[in-house]
Motif scaffolding. Structure first.
Motif, PDB file in Angstrom:
ATOM      1  N   ILE A  37       3.819  -2.999   3.517  1.00  0.00           N
ATOM      2  CA  ILE A  37       4.059  -4.292   2.878  1.00  0.00           C
ATOM      3  C   ILE A  37       3.113  -5.334   3.465  1.00  0.00           C
ATOM      4  O   ILE A  37       3.117  -5.573   4.666  1.00  0.00           O
ATOM      5  CB  ILE A  37       5.512  -4.743   3.099  1.00  0.00           C
ATOM      6  CG1 ILE A  37       6.501  -3.672   2.655  1.00  0.00           C
ATOM      7  CG2 ILE A  37       5.782  -6.062   2.404  1.00  0.00           C
ATOM      8  CD1 ILE A  37       7.922  -3.911   3.155  1.00  0.00           C
ATOM      9  N   GLY A  38       2.300  -5.947   2.620  1.00  0.00           N
ATOM     10  CA  GLY A  38       1.377  -6.970   3.096  1.00  0.00           C
ATOM     11  C   GLY A  38       0.226  -6.361   3.887  1.00  0.00           C
ATOM     12  O   GLY A  38      -0.149  -5.209   3.656  1.00  0.00           O
ATOM     13  N   PRO A  39      -0.307  -7.123   4.890  1.00  0.00           N
ATOM     14  CA  PRO A  39       0.120  -8.467   5.284  1.00  0.00           C
ATOM     15  C   PRO A  39      -0.268  -9.530   4.264  1.00  0.00           C
ATOM     16  O   PRO A  39      -1.320  -9.439   3.635  1.00  0.00           O
ATOM     17  CB  PRO A  39      -0.609  -8.696   6.612  1.00  0.00           C
ATOM     18  CG  PRO A  39      -1.809  -7.814   6.541  1.00  0.00           C
ATOM     19  CD  PRO A  39      -1.414  -6.630   5.733  1.00  0.00           C
ATOM     20  N   GLY A  93       0.843  -1.182   0.000  1.00  0.00           N
ATOM     21  CA  GLY A  93       0.000   0.000   0.000  1.00  0.00           C
ATOM     22  C   GLY A  93       0.880   1.234   0.000  1.00  0.00           C
ATOM     23  O   GLY A  93       1.596   1.490   0.968  1.00  0.00           O
ATOM     24  N   ARG A  94       0.875   1.973  -1.107  1.00  0.00           N
ATOM     25  CA  ARG A  94       1.667   3.205  -1.200  1.00  0.00           C
ATOM     26  C   ARG A  94       0.926   4.330  -0.485  1.00  0.00           C
ATOM     27  O   ARG A  94      -0.233   4.604  -0.745  1.00  0.00           O
ATOM     28  CB  ARG A  94       1.905   3.542  -2.666  1.00  0.00           C
ATOM     29  CG  ARG A  94       2.691   4.832  -2.957  1.00  0.00           C
ATOM     30  CD  ARG A  94       4.156   4.761  -2.550  1.00  0.00           C
ATOM     31  NE  ARG A  94       4.776   3.493  -2.861  1.00  0.00           N
ATOM     32  CZ  ARG A  94       5.273   3.165  -4.066  1.00  0.00           C
ATOM     33  NH1 ARG A  94       5.162   3.998  -5.088  1.00  0.00           N
ATOM     34  NH2 ARG A  94       5.843   1.996  -4.237  1.00  0.00           N
ATOM     35  N   LEU A 149       0.796  10.175  11.490  1.00  0.00           N
ATOM     36  CA  LEU A 149       0.485   8.936  12.187  1.00  0.00           C
ATOM     37  C   LEU A 149      -0.132   7.981  11.175  1.00  0.00           C
ATOM     38  O   LEU A 149      -1.115   8.323  10.513  1.00  0.00           O
ATOM     39  CB  LEU A 149      -0.511   9.202  13.319  1.00  0.00           C
ATOM     40  CG  LEU A 149      -0.921   7.997  14.172  1.00  0.00           C
ATOM     41  CD1 LEU A 149       0.253   7.539  15.040  1.00  0.00           C
ATOM     42  CD2 LEU A 149      -2.128   8.346  15.045  1.00  0.00           C
ATOM     43  N   TYR A 150       0.458   6.788  11.039  1.00  0.00           N
ATOM     44  CA  TYR A 150      -0.052   5.791  10.109  1.00  0.00           C
ATOM     45  C   TYR A 150      -0.619   4.611  10.892  1.00  0.00           C
ATOM     46  O   TYR A 150       0.017   4.097  11.821  1.00  0.00           O
ATOM     47  CB  TYR A 150       1.043   5.289   9.166  1.00  0.00           C
ATOM     48  CG  TYR A 150       0.512   4.257   8.196  1.00  0.00           C
ATOM     49  CD1 TYR A 150      -0.348   4.629   7.168  1.00  0.00           C
ATOM     50  CD2 TYR A 150       0.833   2.917   8.333  1.00  0.00           C
ATOM     51  CE1 TYR A 150      -0.867   3.689   6.289  1.00  0.00           C
ATOM     52  CE2 TYR A 150       0.321   1.965   7.451  1.00  0.00           C
ATOM     53  CZ  TYR A 150      -0.530   2.360   6.437  1.00  0.00           C
ATOM     54  OH  TYR A 150      -1.057   1.429   5.584  1.00  0.00           O
ATOM     55  N   ILE A 151      -1.810   4.171  10.488  1.00  0.00           N
ATOM     56  CA  ILE A 151      -2.484   3.055  11.152  1.00  0.00           C
ATOM     57  C   ILE A 151      -2.198   1.787  10.349  1.00  0.00           C
ATOM     58  O   ILE A 151      -2.751   1.592   9.256  1.00  0.00           O
ATOM     59  CB  ILE A 151      -3.997   3.309  11.251  1.00  0.00           C
ATOM     60  CG1 ILE A 151      -4.267   4.677  11.899  1.00  0.00           C
ATOM     61  CG2 ILE A 151      -4.681   2.198  12.041  1.00  0.00           C
ATOM     62  CD1 ILE A 151      -5.670   5.187  11.677  1.00  0.00           C
ATOM     63  N   ALA A 152      -1.318   0.947  10.866  1.00  0.00           N
ATOM     64  CA  ALA A 152      -0.978  -0.302  10.181  1.00  0.00           C
ATOM     65  C   ALA A 152      -2.005  -1.392  10.461  1.00  0.00           C
ATOM     66  O   ALA A 152      -2.229  -2.269   9.623  1.00  0.00           O
ATOM     67  CB  ALA A 152       0.416  -0.773  10.593  1.00  0.00           C
ATOM     68  N   ALA A 153      -2.616  -1.342  11.635  1.00  0.00           N
ATOM     69  CA  ALA A 153      -3.654  -2.313  11.998  1.00  0.00           C
ATOM     70  C   ALA A 153      -4.495  -1.708  13.103  1.00  0.00           C
ATOM     71  O   ALA A 153      -4.016  -0.890  13.900  1.00  0.00           O
ATOM     72  CB  ALA A 153      -3.033  -3.634  12.463  1.00  0.00           C
ATOM     73  N   GLN A 170       4.109 -15.587   7.143  1.00  0.00           N
ATOM     74  CA  GLN A 170       3.536 -14.258   6.935  1.00  0.00           C
ATOM     75  C   GLN A 170       4.624 -13.232   6.668  1.00  0.00           C
ATOM     76  O   GLN A 170       5.757 -13.353   7.143  1.00  0.00           O
ATOM     77  CB  GLN A 170       2.716 -13.842   8.157  1.00  0.00           C
ATOM     78  CG  GLN A 170       1.874 -12.592   7.931  1.00  0.00           C
ATOM     79  CD  GLN A 170       1.034 -12.219   9.139  1.00  0.00           C
ATOM     80  OE1 GLN A 170       1.441 -12.416  10.275  1.00  0.00           O
ATOM     81  NE2 GLN A 170      -0.156 -11.683   8.892  1.00  0.00           N
ATOM     82  N   LEU A 171       4.264 -12.202   5.891  1.00  0.00           N
ATOM     83  CA  LEU A 171       5.115 -11.034   5.691  1.00  0.00           C
ATOM     84  C   LEU A 171       4.268  -9.798   5.936  1.00  0.00           C
ATOM     85  O   LEU A 171       3.182  -9.645   5.357  1.00  0.00           O
ATOM     86  CB  LEU A 171       5.681 -10.999   4.271  1.00  0.00           C
ATOM     87  CG  LEU A 171       6.559  -9.778   3.945  1.00  0.00           C
ATOM     88  CD1 LEU A 171       7.868  -9.840   4.729  1.00  0.00           C
ATOM     89  CD2 LEU A 171       6.844  -9.691   2.446  1.00  0.00           C
TER      90      LEU A 171
END
Length: 301
Positions: free
Chosen positions: A54-56, A34-35, A212-216, A129-130
């Protein structure tokens, strides 16, 4: 990762002083990224000029070698790879061969020029997983042509602060009274947060550009909820307080601006002419390939 072109999407001003950016997903031939940065109206946050989620993804054993990122070049930046899960095998033209694993910082300074590959050899052997983040940090003008180098920093040397409902790992720079061992060329901060529901935090207020980036997971900021794949970018002086509404994995970043930068393919520079020279060098084979991975490369067409 190699820097393919992604479709442009308009970023949405959410409120005065804050922009909301949605990641744009793209299949790289076996997994998705995800760019987030660069974006139409917000090309950079401080020196952070590139930010990929990257991923998941979960790889089965025996994945094709076509999934690997073959040797490719960089100039004028530092690449920062940080994994939540999985493993990437890094090889570069300064002779480093290093397995990149979760909770470790891998800071590669391209400077005047470096080449590297990123391969998924462990996943190919056993599956798995990556999941992670790769960022590019533009070097200040006076450091754009420094000698290339690679720094690997294990989790044991990265400051970790644990409080009720929150675990703060400082990846680079200084923040919250912590200082990382990772050498940077700009006075930035780069933080990995794991928050429990109800945990309330705010970004450092001593940098003029912060994100602030929300990865999960999910957070509440200014009375609105934001989920995974979104970056909130704040202007100087703006309130950055937020609360986790679910278990959340977040990345916080910020610094002062370093000035305009040009980005083309895998090259970043304050000079368009310097990028053209790098392109010519790569096409002509004048950039050394990684010592332990020099049988193929990504061509520049």
């Amino acid at each position: 990762m190699d820097c393919p072109c992604l479709p442009e999407t308009r970023d949405v001003p959410y409120d005065e002083g804050m922009d909301l950016i949605d990641q744009r997903r793209r299949d790289l031939g076996g997994f998705e990224v995800g760019r987030v940065l660069p974006f139409t109206r917000r090309h950079m946050v401080g020196p952070f000029i590139f930010f990929d989620h990257i991923g998941p993804v979960t790889f089965p054993p025996g994945i094709s070698k076509s999934v690997d990122v073959r040797p490719h070049p960089h100039i004028g930046l530092a690449t920062v790879t940080y994994l939540f899960a999985g493993e990437i095998m890094h090889r570069d033209s300064v002779g480093v061969q290093q397995a990149i694993q979760p909770s470790e910082v891998n800071w590669m300074i391209a400077g005047r020029g470096i080449t590297h590959s990123e391969r998924f050899e462990k996943a190919r052997a056993v599956g798995g997983q990556l999941h992670g983040i790769q960022a590019w940090v533009a070097l200040p003008k006076e450091a754009e042509e420094v000698e290339p180098s690679f720094g690997h920093f294990g989790s044991e040397v990265l400051p970790l602060q644990s409080e009720t409902g929150a675990r703060t790992r400082l990846l680079a720079g200084s923040a919250f009274g912590l200082t990382s061992a990772v050498k940077t060329h700009s006075p930035l901060f780069y933080v990995h947060w794991d928050l429990d529901p109800g945990a309330r935090r705010a970004l450092p207020d001593d940098r003029s550009e912060r994100a602030l980036y929300i990865a999960a997971g999910e957070i509440d900021a200014r009375g609105q909820r934001f989920g995974a794949g979104k970056m909130l970018v704040f202007d100087a002086g703006e309130d950055t307080t937020f609360t986790a509404t679910q278990p959340a994995t977040l990345m916080a970043l910020g610094c002062e601006p370093v000035g305009e930068r040009f980005i083309e393919w895998n090259f970043v520079s304050s000079s368009k002419a310097r990028i053209e020279q790098a392109k010519a060098d790569w096409r002509a084979g004048r950039m050394k390939l990684p010592d332990f991975d020099n049988q193929e490369f990504i061509p520049l067409t």
